[in-house]
Design an enzyme around this catalytic site. Structure first.
Site, mmCIF file in Angstrom:
data_model
loop_
_atom_site.group_PDB
_atom_site.id
_atom_site.type_symbol
_atom_site.label_atom_id
_atom_site.label_comp_id
_atom_site.label_asym_id
_atom_site.label_seq_id
_atom_site.Cartn_x
_atom_site.Cartn_y
_atom_site.Cartn_z
ATOM 1 N N TYR A 169 32.162 -45.499 19.123
ATOM 2 C CA TYR A 169 32.289 -45.730 17.672
ATOM 3 C C TYR A 169 30.931 -45.544 17.002
ATOM 4 O O TYR A 169 30.812 -44.829 15.990
ATOM 5 C CB TYR A 169 32.839 -47.139 17.448
ATOM 6 C CG TYR A 169 32.881 -47.605 16.013
ATOM 7 C CD1 TYR A 169 33.748 -47.035 15.081
ATOM 8 C CD2 TYR A 169 32.059 -48.649 15.580
ATOM 9 C CE1 TYR A 169 33.792 -47.484 13.770
ATOM 10 C CE2 TYR A 169 32.095 -49.103 14.271
ATOM 11 C CZ TYR A 169 32.966 -48.517 13.369
ATOM 12 O OH TYR A 169 32.998 -48.966 12.061
HETATM 13 N N1 LIG Z 1 35.960 -53.584 11.015
HETATM 14 C C1 LIG Z 1 34.707 -53.780 10.662
HETATM 15 O O1 LIG Z 1 34.163 -54.894 10.774
HETATM 16 C C2 LIG Z 1 33.916 -52.625 10.088
HETATM 17 C C3 LIG Z 1 32.569 -52.822 9.815
HETATM 18 C C4 LIG Z 1 31.859 -51.797 9.187
HETATM 19 C C5 LIG Z 1 32.484 -50.592 8.866
HETATM 20 N N2 LIG Z 1 33.804 -50.413 9.180
HETATM 21 C C6 LIG Z 1 34.414 -49.124 8.767
HETATM 22 O O2 LIG Z 1 34.974 -49.285 7.466
HETATM 23 C C7 LIG Z 1 35.950 -48.264 7.242
HETATM 24 C C8 LIG Z 1 37.163 -48.834 6.533
HETATM 25 O O3 LIG Z 1 37.566 -50.047 7.133
HETATM 26 P P1 LIG Z 1 39.041 -50.644 6.852
HETATM 27 O O4 LIG Z 1 39.105 -51.966 7.504
HETATM 28 O O5 LIG Z 1 39.395 -50.459 5.418
HETATM 29 O O6 LIG Z 1 39.876 -49.576 7.718
HETATM 30 P P2 LIG Z 1 41.410 -49.558 8.116
HETATM 31 O O7 LIG Z 1 42.187 -50.574 7.344
HETATM 32 O O8 LIG Z 1 41.496 -49.550 9.618
HETATM 33 O O9 LIG Z 1 41.840 -48.126 7.540
HETATM 34 C C9 LIG Z 1 41.513 -46.939 8.139
HETATM 35 C C10 LIG Z 1 42.526 -45.923 7.638
HETATM 36 O O10 LIG Z 1 42.215 -44.656 8.230
HETATM 37 C C11 LIG Z 1 43.453 -43.999 8.387
HETATM 38 N N3 LIG Z 1 43.441 -42.912 9.357
HETATM 39 C C12 LIG Z 1 43.217 -42.989 10.701
HETATM 40 N N4 LIG Z 1 43.392 -41.777 11.249
HETATM 41 C C13 LIG Z 1 43.744 -40.936 10.227
HETATM 42 C C14 LIG Z 1 44.079 -39.558 10.155
HETATM 43 N N5 LIG Z 1 44.098 -38.793 11.260
HETATM 44 N N6 LIG Z 1 44.390 -39.019 8.962
HETATM 45 C C15 LIG Z 1 44.410 -39.786 7.844
HETATM 46 N N7 LIG Z 1 44.108 -41.087 7.822
HETATM 47 C C16 LIG Z 1 43.783 -41.659 9.014
HETATM 48 C C17 LIG Z 1 44.397 -45.086 8.867
HETATM 49 O O11 LIG Z 1 45.713 -44.666 8.659
HETATM 50 P P3 LIG Z 1 46.946 -45.139 9.602
HETATM 51 O O12 LIG Z 1 47.399 -46.452 9.015
HETATM 52 O O13 LIG Z 1 47.925 -44.028 9.433
HETATM 53 O O14 LIG Z 1 46.391 -45.274 10.997
HETATM 54 C C18 LIG Z 1 43.976 -46.262 8.012
HETATM 55 O O15 LIG Z 1 44.769 -46.348 6.845
HETATM 56 C C19 LIG Z 1 36.235 -47.651 8.603
HETATM 57 O O16 LIG Z 1 35.565 -46.405 8.676
HETATM 58 C C20 LIG Z 1 35.591 -48.628 9.573
HETATM 59 O O17 LIG Z 1 35.145 -48.005 10.745
HETATM 60 C C21 LIG Z 1 34.522 -51.399 9.769
#
Ligand SMILES: NC(=O)c1ccc[n+]([C@@H]2O[C@H](COP(=O)([O-])OP(=O)(O)OC[C@H]3O[C@@H](n4cnc5c(N)ncnc54)[C@H](OP(=O)(O)O)[C@@H]3O)[C@@H](O)[C@H]2O)c1
Length: 218
Positions: A131
Site C-alpha cells: 500500500y
Molecule cells: N483508511 C485510512 O485510515 C486511510 C488513511 C489515509 C488515506 N487513506 C486513503 O484515503 C482514500 C479514501 O479513503 P475512503 O475511506 O474514502 O475510501 P473507501 O471508502 O474505501 O473508498 C474507496 C473507493 O474506491 C473505489 N474503487 C476501488 N477500486 C475501484 C475501481 N477499480 N474502479 C473504480 N472505483 C474503485 C471503491 O469502490 P467499490 O465500492 O466498488 O470497491 C470505493 O468506493 C483511499 O485512497 C485510502 O487509501 C485511507
C-alpha cells in the site's frame, strides 16, 4: 465548478460530493458498481460507471472533458491484497492523471496517505508495505506531471463528525487521526485555492479552522 471524482462511492468521496452539491458545484462520481448509482445521486452527484482497473485513459478523458478539477479518492480498501494496492492505489491514480492530461484538466487533488514517501516501518506486513509503495509511486507519478496537482496525505481516517479544525502542513507531521468529513472539507478548500498547487500536505486533527489552515500554507 465541475469536479470528477475517481472512486466516487468511497466514504470521503460521498461526503465531498455532498459538500460540492450543497454549494451548487457539479460533482461527477466515477464508480464501478451500478448498484451504487442511487447513493451517489442522493449525495448530489452525477454517476458515471467506470472500472478504473479496466478503463483506458481515453475513456476516462471523455468524462473529464470540460471539468475544472479531478480528485483521486479511490482505494483498494481494507481486505484487499498486494495486487490491488498496485492496480488501484497506484495504477488507477496514474490512469486518472493520464486522462486529466489528455482532457486538459490541470487541477488534480490526489488523496494519498501519511506514511507515503518513506520506507514502511520494519516488521510491517506485506500488504501495508505494498500500500505504501503504491501510494509513494502514485505521488511520484503525479509530481512529475505538468499539472496543478496537490497531494493530500491524511492520517488515520475515522467516521467521526466533522470538527472543522485541522493541522495541515508539508511533511512530516506527527501521526494522528482525522475524520473523513474534515478531509472532504479540506479537499473543497484546496480546490478553491490554486495556490496550494505543487504541494504535498499531511493532514491530521488539530486546532486551526480549515480555511485558515489552507490559507496558511499558500
Ligand atoms: N483508511 C485510512 O485510515 C486511510 C488513511 C489515509 C488515506 N487513506 C486513503 O484515503 C482514500 C479514501 O479513503 P475512503 O475511506 O474514502 O475510501 P473507501 O471508502 O474505501 O473508498 C474507496 C473507493 O474506491 C473505489 N474503487 C476501488 N477500486 C475501484 C475501481 N477499480 N474502479 C473504480 N472505483 C474503485 C471503491 O469502490 P467499490 O465500492 O466498488 O470497491 C470505493 O468506493 C483511499 O485512497 C485510502 O487509501 C485511507
Amino acid at each position: 465548478m465541475r469536479v470528477v471524482i475517481a472512486g466516487g462511492h468511497g466514504k470521503i468521496a460521498l461526503l465531498l460530493e455532498r459538500l460540492l452539491a450543497e454549494r451548487g458545484d457539479q460533482a461527477v462520481a466515477l464508480i464501478r458498481n451500478p448498484a451504487h448509482v442511487a447513493d451517489v445521486q442522493k449525495a448530489g452527484a452525477e454517476a458515471f460507471i467506470c472500472d478504473l482497473e479496466a478503463a483506458s485513459a481515453g475513456e476516462v478523458a471523455v468524462v473529464l472533458s470540460g471539468a475544472d478539477a479531478a480528485v483521486f479518492a479511490a482505494g483498494a480498501g481494507p481486505g484487499s491484497g498486494v495486487p490491488r494496492k498496485d492496480s488501484v492505489d497506484r495504477a488507477a491514480s496514474v490512469l486518472m492523471a493520464d486522462a486529466a492530461t489528455r482532457a486538459g484538466v490541470r487541477r488534480f487533488v490526489q488523496i494519498s496517505s501519511m506514511g507515503a514517501g518513506q520506507a514502511p516501518r520494519p516488521g510491517s506486513d506485506e500488504v501495508w508495505a505494498a500500500y505504501i509503495a503504491a501510494k509513494t509511486a502514485a505521488e511520484a507519478d503525479l509530481r512529475a506531471r505538468d499539472l496543478d496537482w496537490t497531494i493530500l496525505r491524511p492520517g488515520g481516517l475515522t467516521d467521526a463528525p466533522a470538527t472543522g479544525r485541522i493541522r495541515l502542513a508539508p511533511p512530516p507531521l506527527p501521526r494522528g487521526k482525522i475524520p473523513r468529513a474534515d478531509v472532504a472539507a479540506v479537499i473543497v478548500a484546496l480546490l478553491d485555492d490554486p495556490g496550494t498547487r505543487h504541494q504535498t500536505l499531511e493532514l491530521v486533527g488539530g486546532d486551526s479552522p480549515i480555511a485558515a489552515a489552507v490559507h496558511g500554507i499558500t
